[in-house]
Scaffold this motif. Structure first.
Motif, PDB file in Angstrom:
ATOM      1  N   LEU A  64      35.878  17.494 -41.832  1.00 18.38           N
ATOM      2  CA  LEU A  64      36.824  16.709 -41.367  1.00 18.38           C
ATOM      3  C   LEU A  64      37.578  17.572 -40.486  1.00 18.38           C
ATOM      4  CD1 LEU A  64      37.599  14.488 -44.508  1.00 18.38           C
ATOM      5  CD2 LEU A  64      36.261  13.783 -42.522  1.00 18.38           C
ATOM      6  N   LEU A  65      38.161  17.093 -39.428  1.00 18.56           N
ATOM      7  CA  LEU A  65      38.935  17.506 -38.638  1.00 18.56           C
ATOM      8  C   LEU A  65      40.462  16.794 -38.992  1.00 18.56           C
ATOM      9  CD1 LEU A  65      36.594  18.075 -36.966  1.00 18.56           C
ATOM     10  CD2 LEU A  65      37.967  18.226 -34.909  1.00 18.56           C
ATOM     11  N   THR A  66      41.469  17.442 -39.629  1.00 17.73           N
ATOM     12  CA  THR A  66      42.699  16.780 -40.114  1.00 17.73           C
ATOM     13  C   THR A  66      43.896  16.858 -39.426  1.00 17.73           C
ATOM     14  OG1 THR A  66      42.673  18.553 -41.854  1.00 17.73           O
ATOM     15  CG2 THR A  66      41.573  16.498 -42.506  1.00 17.73           C
ATOM     16  N   PRO A  67      44.653  16.189 -39.451  1.00 18.04           N
ATOM     17  CA  PRO A  67      44.784  14.892 -40.156  1.00 18.04           C
ATOM     18  C   PRO A  67      43.851  13.842 -39.441  1.00 18.04           C
ATOM     19  CG  PRO A  67      46.767  14.998 -38.644  1.00 18.04           C
ATOM     20  CD  PRO A  67      46.109  16.372 -38.660  1.00 18.04           C
ATOM     21  N   THR A  68      43.311  12.766 -40.394  1.00 18.92           N
ATOM     22  CA  THR A  68      42.305  12.135 -39.978  1.00 18.92           C
ATOM     23  C   THR A  68      42.403  10.667 -40.324  1.00 18.92           C
ATOM     24  OG1 THR A  68      39.737  11.693 -39.456  1.00 18.92           O
ATOM     25  CG2 THR A  68      40.603  12.629 -41.833  1.00 18.92           C
ATOM     26  N   TYR A  69      41.456   9.751 -40.112  1.00 18.29           N
ATOM     27  CA  TYR A  69      41.682   8.248 -40.721  1.00 18.29           C
ATOM     28  C   TYR A  69      41.770   8.608 -42.238  1.00 18.29           C
ATOM     29  CZ  TYR A  69      39.987   3.531 -41.600  1.00 18.29           C
ATOM     30  OH  TYR A  69      39.919   2.358 -42.146  1.00 18.29           O
ATOM     31  N   PRO A  70      42.398   8.042 -42.939  1.00 19.79           N
ATOM     32  CA  PRO A  70      42.684   8.210 -44.277  1.00 19.79           C
ATOM     33  C   PRO A  70      41.317   7.660 -45.401  1.00 19.79           C
ATOM     34  CG  PRO A  70      44.285   6.711 -43.927  1.00 19.79           C
ATOM     35  CD  PRO A  70      43.698   7.306 -42.532  1.00 19.79           C
ATOM     36  N   THR A 130      27.125  21.498 -44.925  1.00 15.86           N
ATOM     37  CA  THR A 130      27.620  20.304 -44.521  1.00 15.86           C
ATOM     38  C   THR A 130      26.650  19.255 -44.103  1.00 15.86           C
ATOM     39  OG1 THR A 130      29.250  21.475 -43.712  1.00 15.86           O
ATOM     40  CG2 THR A 130      29.289  19.122 -42.808  1.00 15.86           C
ATOM     41  N   THR A 131      26.616  18.008 -44.791  1.00 11.17           N
ATOM     42  CA  THR A 131      25.657  16.936 -44.584  1.00 11.17           C
ATOM     43  C   THR A 131      26.158  15.847 -43.537  1.00 11.17           C
ATOM     44  OG1 THR A 131      26.839  15.632 -46.279  1.00 11.17           O
ATOM     45  CG2 THR A 131      24.592  16.906 -46.760  1.00 11.17           C
ATOM     46  N   LEU A 132      27.417  15.810 -43.223  1.00 14.40           N
ATOM     47  CA  LEU A 132      28.244  15.082 -42.197  1.00 14.40           C
ATOM     48  C   LEU A 132      29.265  15.609 -41.726  1.00 14.40           C
ATOM     49  CD1 LEU A 132      27.641  11.987 -41.112  1.00 14.40           C
ATOM     50  CD2 LEU A 132      29.331  11.365 -42.897  1.00 14.40           C
ATOM     51  N   ALA A 133      29.592  16.025 -40.310  1.00 11.30           N
ATOM     52  CA  ALA A 133      30.677  16.334 -39.647  1.00 11.30           C
ATOM     53  C   ALA A 133      31.253  15.223 -38.824  1.00 11.30           C
ATOM     54  CB  ALA A 133      30.391  17.248 -38.958  1.00 11.30           C
ATOM     55  N   VAL A 134      32.693  14.860 -38.889  1.00 14.45           N
ATOM     56  CA  VAL A 134      33.119  13.657 -38.564  1.00 14.45           C
ATOM     57  C   VAL A 134      34.282  14.025 -37.369  1.00 14.45           C
ATOM     58  CG1 VAL A 134      34.344  11.575 -39.068  1.00 14.45           C
ATOM     59  CG2 VAL A 134      32.921  12.725 -40.687  1.00 14.45           C
ATOM     60  N   ASP A 165      20.893  20.569 -38.662  1.00 16.13           N
ATOM     61  CA  ASP A 165      20.837  19.873 -40.026  1.00 16.13           C
ATOM     62  C   ASP A 165      21.967  19.235 -40.765  1.00 16.13           C
ATOM     63  OD1 ASP A 165      18.094  21.034 -40.423  1.00 16.13           O
ATOM     64  OD2 ASP A 165      18.931  22.862 -41.133  1.00 16.13           O
ATOM     65  N   THR A 166      23.138  19.000 -39.743  1.00 14.52           N
ATOM     66  CA  THR A 166      24.265  18.268 -40.279  1.00 14.52           C
ATOM     67  C   THR A 166      24.318  17.161 -38.947  1.00 14.52           C
ATOM     68  OG1 THR A 166      25.511  20.491 -40.779  1.00 14.52           O
ATOM     69  CG2 THR A 166      26.887  18.562 -39.966  1.00 14.52           C
ATOM     70  N   ARG A 167      24.624  15.964 -39.770  1.00 16.65           N
ATOM     71  CA  ARG A 167      24.812  14.800 -38.993  1.00 16.65           C
ATOM     72  C   ARG A 167      26.205  14.666 -38.299  1.00 16.65           C
ATOM     73  NH1 ARG A 167      20.916  10.465 -40.001  1.00 16.65           N
ATOM     74  NH2 ARG A 167      19.081  11.495 -40.977  1.00 16.65           N
ATOM     75  N   PHE A 168      26.466  14.364 -37.231  1.00 18.01           N
ATOM     76  CA  PHE A 168      27.711  14.345 -36.846  1.00 18.01           C
ATOM     77  C   PHE A 168      28.206  12.628 -36.331  1.00 18.01           C
ATOM     78  CE2 PHE A 168      26.643  18.719 -36.023  1.00 18.01           C
ATOM     79  CZ  PHE A 168      28.140  19.083 -35.664  1.00 18.01           C
ATOM     80  N   LEU A 169      29.159  12.396 -37.138  1.00 20.48           N
ATOM     81  CA  LEU A 169      29.814  11.089 -36.801  1.00 20.48           C
ATOM     82  C   LEU A 169      30.778  11.247 -35.912  1.00 20.48           C
ATOM     83  CD1 LEU A 169      29.990   7.765 -37.322  1.00 20.48           C
ATOM     84  CD2 LEU A 169      31.171   8.711 -39.593  1.00 20.48           C
ATOM     85  N   VAL A 170      30.682  10.329 -34.813  1.00 17.00           N
ATOM     86  CA  VAL A 170      31.889  10.390 -33.915  1.00 17.00           C
ATOM     87  C   VAL A 170      32.255   8.819 -33.930  1.00 17.00           C
ATOM     88  CG1 VAL A 170      32.830  10.554 -31.386  1.00 17.00           C
ATOM     89  CG2 VAL A 170      30.910  12.158 -32.361  1.00 17.00           C
ATOM     90  N   ASP A 171      33.583   8.733 -34.589  1.00 19.34           N
ATOM     91  CA  ASP A 171      34.275   7.395 -34.656  1.00 19.34           C
ATOM     92  C   ASP A 171      34.789   7.053 -33.553  1.00 19.34           C
ATOM     93  OD1 ASP A 171      35.369   5.004 -35.633  1.00 19.34           O
ATOM     94  OD2 ASP A 171      36.678   5.915 -36.969  1.00 19.34           O
ATOM     95  N   GLU A 172      34.358   6.178 -32.547  1.00 22.64           N
ATOM     96  CA  GLU A 172      35.112   5.975 -31.461  1.00 22.64           C
ATOM     97  C   GLU A 172      35.757   4.484 -31.557  1.00 22.64           C
ATOM     98  OE1 GLU A 172      32.045   8.162 -28.320  1.00 22.64           O
ATOM     99  OE2 GLU A 172      31.886   5.824 -28.506  1.00 22.64           O
TER     100      GLU A 172
END
Length: 333
Positions: A90-96, A129-133, A159-166
């Motif tokens: 995670l890149l913090t602070p982020t959505y809790p 890392t399985t998921l980077a957000v 090998d890492t999924r990247f989730l971009v929350d828009e």
């Protein structure tokens, strides 16, 4: 932090600044479309909200099979983390919600001394890392990332999924949704709750690699939206020009509110959205929030021990609500 910090206030009758709710109501076209569907609510929508699914796919320029729609983006995010959240970065602070639903996580901290800005070209993802957000624009500070390094990140960490929350992309920032067909490790989530003012209609969607989109569509309700919700969403997406104009107005109110807080000695941080981070130190955010609630203003402390006890996320209200908020703060400070 807990996502429960994001909950509450549904019956509060004063000024609500805690949920990043848009203070503007849905556009007239959305209200009319929803009202027209109410008499037909004894019937289901088309399976998988097909007209809305196709509208979203066409607007982004992607195959419709890559789109998944559900009742709010939080449900989608929980399902993605359930499948992929074994080791999250995670890149913090982020959505809790994210630290809460990750099975375990590492973090890259966004620093207040840098105004929470960060160059994604410098992002290092830990092994395994399985998921980077990445949240863009970021919540809770409202800043945006330059997304130009995204293709390189996707190639460097296949090998890492990247989730971009828009969630707030309708207000600012560079979308990467159009890249999903090219990169099997890119996922994008969005909501119509924020810029589009449809929080009460509960419309979220994701743009996903084909196998993952098929998985979610197969294992979810085939009728995720009510008829009024689908109609409101379709009508709103046909008037993105109005949404952009409203976003400009909201940001102007936000900048004015931040300036008024700074005049009271509060430190605020840059934002491109209708919310921002504020540091009320040496005042304690918990005590301030309690005092504000007694005066009809519902806001909650950020609750991030790394940043300290003075931080709160502030969302703009309508101008008259902002004036009441500033007056209440002036009395408390």
């Amino acid at each position: 932090m807990s996502s429960m910090l994001e909950k509450g206030g549904g019956t509060f009758k004063g000024i609500k600044l805690l949920l990043c709710e848009n203070p503007l109501p849905p556009i007239d076209e959305a209200i009319a479309a929803a009202q027209a569907e109410v008499p037909q609510s004894n019937y289901y929508t088309e399976p998988f909200s097909e007209p809305l699914l196709q509208s979203i796919a066409d607007s982004i320029g992607i195959p419709r099979r890559l789109v998944h729609i559900n009742a709010g983006s939080e449900l989608i995010l929980r399902q993605l983390f359930d499948r992929l959240g074994q080791r999250v970065h995670l890149l913090t602070p982020t959505y809790p919600l994210f630290p809460e639903i990750a099975k375990c996580y590492t973090e890259t901290r966004l620093l207040p001394e840098n105004d929470f800005a960060f160059d994604l070209a410098d992002l290092e993802i830990p092994d395994g890392t399985t998921l980077a957000v990445i949240v863009n624009p970021n919540n809770p500070n409202g800043g945006t990332f330059d997304m130009a390094p995204m293709p390189n990140l996707l190639d460097r960490y296949p090998d890492t999924r990247f989730l971009v929350d828009e969630a707030f992309i309708g207000l600012a920032g560079q979308s990467v949704a159009h890249l999903v067909p090219k990169y099997p490790n890119l996922l994008v989530t969005r909501t119509l709750s924020k810029a589009h003012s449809l929080a009460g209609f509960r419309v979220g969607y994701a743009i996903l690699p084909e196998a993952l989109a098929d998985d979610l569509n197969t294992h979810n309700d085939a009728y995720p939206l009510s008829r009024p919700s689908q109609a409101a969403a379709l009508a709103t997406l046909q008037h993105e020009d109005k949404i952009l104009e409203r976003g400009i107005r909201l940001h102007a109110w936000t900048e004015q509110l931040a300036a008024e807080l700074r005049a009271l000695g509060v430190r605020t941080y840059p934002t491109k959205t209708y919310f921002f981070l504020a540091d009320f130190t040496p005042h304690d955010a918990i005590e301030l929030a309690a005092g504000l609630q007694k005066q009809g203003v519902f806001i909650k402390p950020l609750g991030n021990p790394t940043l300290g006890s003075g931080f709160m996320r502030v969302t703009t209200a309508l101008p008259e609500g902002n004036a009441r908020f500033v007056q209440a703060l002036r009395e408390l400070l």
